[in-house]
Design a protein around this motif. Sequence first.
Motif, PDB file in Angstrom:
ATOM      1  N   ALA A 178       0.826  -1.208   0.000  1.00 23.29           N
ATOM      2  CA  ALA A 178       0.000   0.000   0.000  1.00 23.29           C
ATOM      3  C   ALA A 178       0.863   1.261   0.000  1.00 23.29           C
ATOM      4  O   ALA A 178       0.558   2.241  -0.693  1.00 23.29           O
ATOM      5  CB  ALA A 178      -0.935  -0.008   1.209  1.00 23.29           C
ATOM      6  N   GLY A 179       1.958   1.233   0.765  1.00 22.19           N
ATOM      7  CA  GLY A 179       2.853   2.390   0.801  1.00 22.19           C
ATOM      8  C   GLY A 179       3.486   2.666  -0.551  1.00 22.19           C
ATOM      9  O   GLY A 179       3.553   3.822  -0.994  1.00 22.19           O
ATOM     10  N   LEU A 182       0.842   4.111  -3.075  1.00 21.24           N
ATOM     11  CA  LEU A 182       0.539   5.525  -2.874  1.00 21.24           C
ATOM     12  C   LEU A 182       1.681   6.412  -3.338  1.00 21.24           C
ATOM     13  O   LEU A 182       1.453   7.482  -3.932  1.00 21.24           O
ATOM     14  CB  LEU A 182       0.220   5.800  -1.405  1.00 21.24           C
ATOM     15  CG  LEU A 182      -0.393   7.169  -1.097  1.00 21.24           C
ATOM     16  CD1 LEU A 182      -1.593   7.434  -1.995  1.00 21.24           C
ATOM     17  CD2 LEU A 182      -0.793   7.276   0.349  1.00 21.24           C
ATOM     18  N   LEU A 185       1.295   6.669  -6.993  1.00 24.73           N
ATOM     19  CA  LEU A 185       0.194   7.542  -7.379  1.00 24.73           C
ATOM     20  C   LEU A 185       0.579   9.010  -7.275  1.00 24.73           C
ATOM     21  O   LEU A 185       0.214   9.828  -8.125  1.00 24.73           O
ATOM     22  CB  LEU A 185      -1.031   7.257  -6.501  1.00 24.73           C
ATOM     23  CG  LEU A 185      -1.728   5.911  -6.723  1.00 24.73           C
ATOM     24  CD1 LEU A 185      -2.840   5.711  -5.701  1.00 24.73           C
ATOM     25  CD2 LEU A 185      -2.301   5.838  -8.137  1.00 24.73           C
ATOM     26  N   ILE A 186       1.328   9.347  -6.226  1.00 21.89           N
ATOM     27  CA  ILE A 186       1.771  10.733  -6.067  1.00 21.89           C
ATOM     28  C   ILE A 186       2.726  11.113  -7.198  1.00 21.89           C
ATOM     29  O   ILE A 186       2.648  12.218  -7.770  1.00 21.89           O
ATOM     30  CB  ILE A 186       2.446  10.934  -4.691  1.00 21.89           C
ATOM     31  CG1 ILE A 186       1.429  10.719  -3.570  1.00 21.89           C
ATOM     32  CG2 ILE A 186       3.060  12.328  -4.587  1.00 21.89           C
ATOM     33  CD1 ILE A 186       2.037  10.711  -2.181  1.00 21.89           C
ATOM     34  N   GLU A 205       5.109  13.696  -1.288  1.00 24.25           N
ATOM     35  CA  GLU A 205       6.004  12.563  -1.474  1.00 24.25           C
ATOM     36  C   GLU A 205       6.935  12.405  -0.272  1.00 24.25           C
ATOM     37  O   GLU A 205       7.141  11.286   0.224  1.00 24.25           O
ATOM     38  CB  GLU A 205       6.818  12.755  -2.752  1.00 24.25           C
ATOM     39  CG  GLU A 205       7.592  11.527  -3.205  1.00 24.25           C
ATOM     40  CD  GLU A 205       6.755  10.549  -4.011  1.00 24.25           C
ATOM     41  OE1 GLU A 205       7.327   9.554  -4.497  1.00 24.25           O
ATOM     42  OE2 GLU A 205       5.539  10.769  -4.145  1.00 24.25           O
ATOM     43  N   TRP A 208       4.978  11.162   2.820  1.00 23.71           N
ATOM     44  CA  TRP A 208       4.604   9.756   2.747  1.00 23.71           C
ATOM     45  C   TRP A 208       5.813   8.834   2.821  1.00 23.71           C
ATOM     46  O   TRP A 208       5.715   7.727   3.355  1.00 23.71           O
ATOM     47  CB  TRP A 208       3.803   9.479   1.483  1.00 23.71           C
ATOM     48  CG  TRP A 208       3.155   8.126   1.557  1.00 23.71           C
ATOM     49  CD1 TRP A 208       3.518   7.001   0.895  1.00 23.71           C
ATOM     50  CD2 TRP A 208       2.044   7.756   2.383  1.00 23.71           C
ATOM     51  NE1 TRP A 208       2.715   5.945   1.257  1.00 23.71           N
ATOM     52  CE2 TRP A 208       1.804   6.379   2.174  1.00 23.71           C
ATOM     53  CE3 TRP A 208       1.240   8.454   3.291  1.00 23.71           C
ATOM     54  CZ2 TRP A 208       0.788   5.696   2.817  1.00 23.71           C
ATOM     55  CZ3 TRP A 208       0.236   7.765   3.942  1.00 23.71           C
ATOM     56  CH2 TRP A 208       0.023   6.411   3.701  1.00 23.71           C
ATOM     57  N   SER A 212       6.079   6.012   5.496  1.00 20.01           N
ATOM     58  CA  SER A 212       6.329   4.640   5.055  1.00 20.01           C
ATOM     59  C   SER A 212       7.553   4.050   5.744  1.00 20.01           C
ATOM     60  O   SER A 212       7.586   2.856   6.052  1.00 20.01           O
ATOM     61  CB  SER A 212       6.499   4.588   3.536  1.00 20.01           C
ATOM     62  OG  SER A 212       5.309   4.964   2.884  1.00 20.01           O
TER      63      SER A 212
END
Length: 239
Positions: A178-179, A182, A185-186, A205, A208, A212
């Motif tokens: 999941a990390g 994402l 996606l960023i 970024e 996250w 992460s």
Amino acid sequence: MEDKSLMFHIGPIWFDGTVAMMTIISCIIVFLVVFICTRNLQMKPKGKQNFIEWVIDFVRGIVADNLPGSQVNNFHLLGVTMFLFVFVANEIGLVTKIVTTDDITLWKSPTADPFVTLTLALMVISLTHFFGIKSLGFKNYLINSYLKPVGFLLPLKIIEEFTNVITLGLRLYGNIFAGEVLLGLIANMFISLGWWSLPIVMPLEMIWIGFSLFIGAIQAYVFVTLTMVFMSHKIVAEH
């Protein structure tokens, strides 16, 4: 868009080359960290020796919290090795992302692949059975693991062995995957919106990545803790 891996085969068996390569790199990093940090050990530790001693003491605390004192030394090395590998494997995919012109991913966390995490979980559960038999003997192991506190729980105990593998493996996989998704996606948001989005994308970024890194460390801690909990259920006789 789903990541594509570098695939290869030996005879009829296909292998994920990206995952295999990243797993080997993670092992090399763990070996180098331990090798470098344990050179020229001194009575008054400092710098790199302080770091490796802190890791060893930290993992020893996890083991001691879940196993009897007489068993701590037996499983301390397993705990340290597991913690270092899972930690590095969790974090390595956050460093960068290497993709070929064919959209084949060459760099990612090996623990972002369910086959890696489920294999780790299966290995852990298999070790608990092995050491359970070694510590208690085969007959006492069967009684302790499946017939206590009452025998009619045997079907649930057998099902629990399978669920332990699935939950231990998929918990680690889900958090790391999941990390990375994402983060991707960023990065894709920056690609699609253009340079004007950089002031928004860059802080997102960085935030996250930091989160992460924290999650990766927590998952390494949780994985080792659950390993020792499962181990204690097999090697410690219930009364």
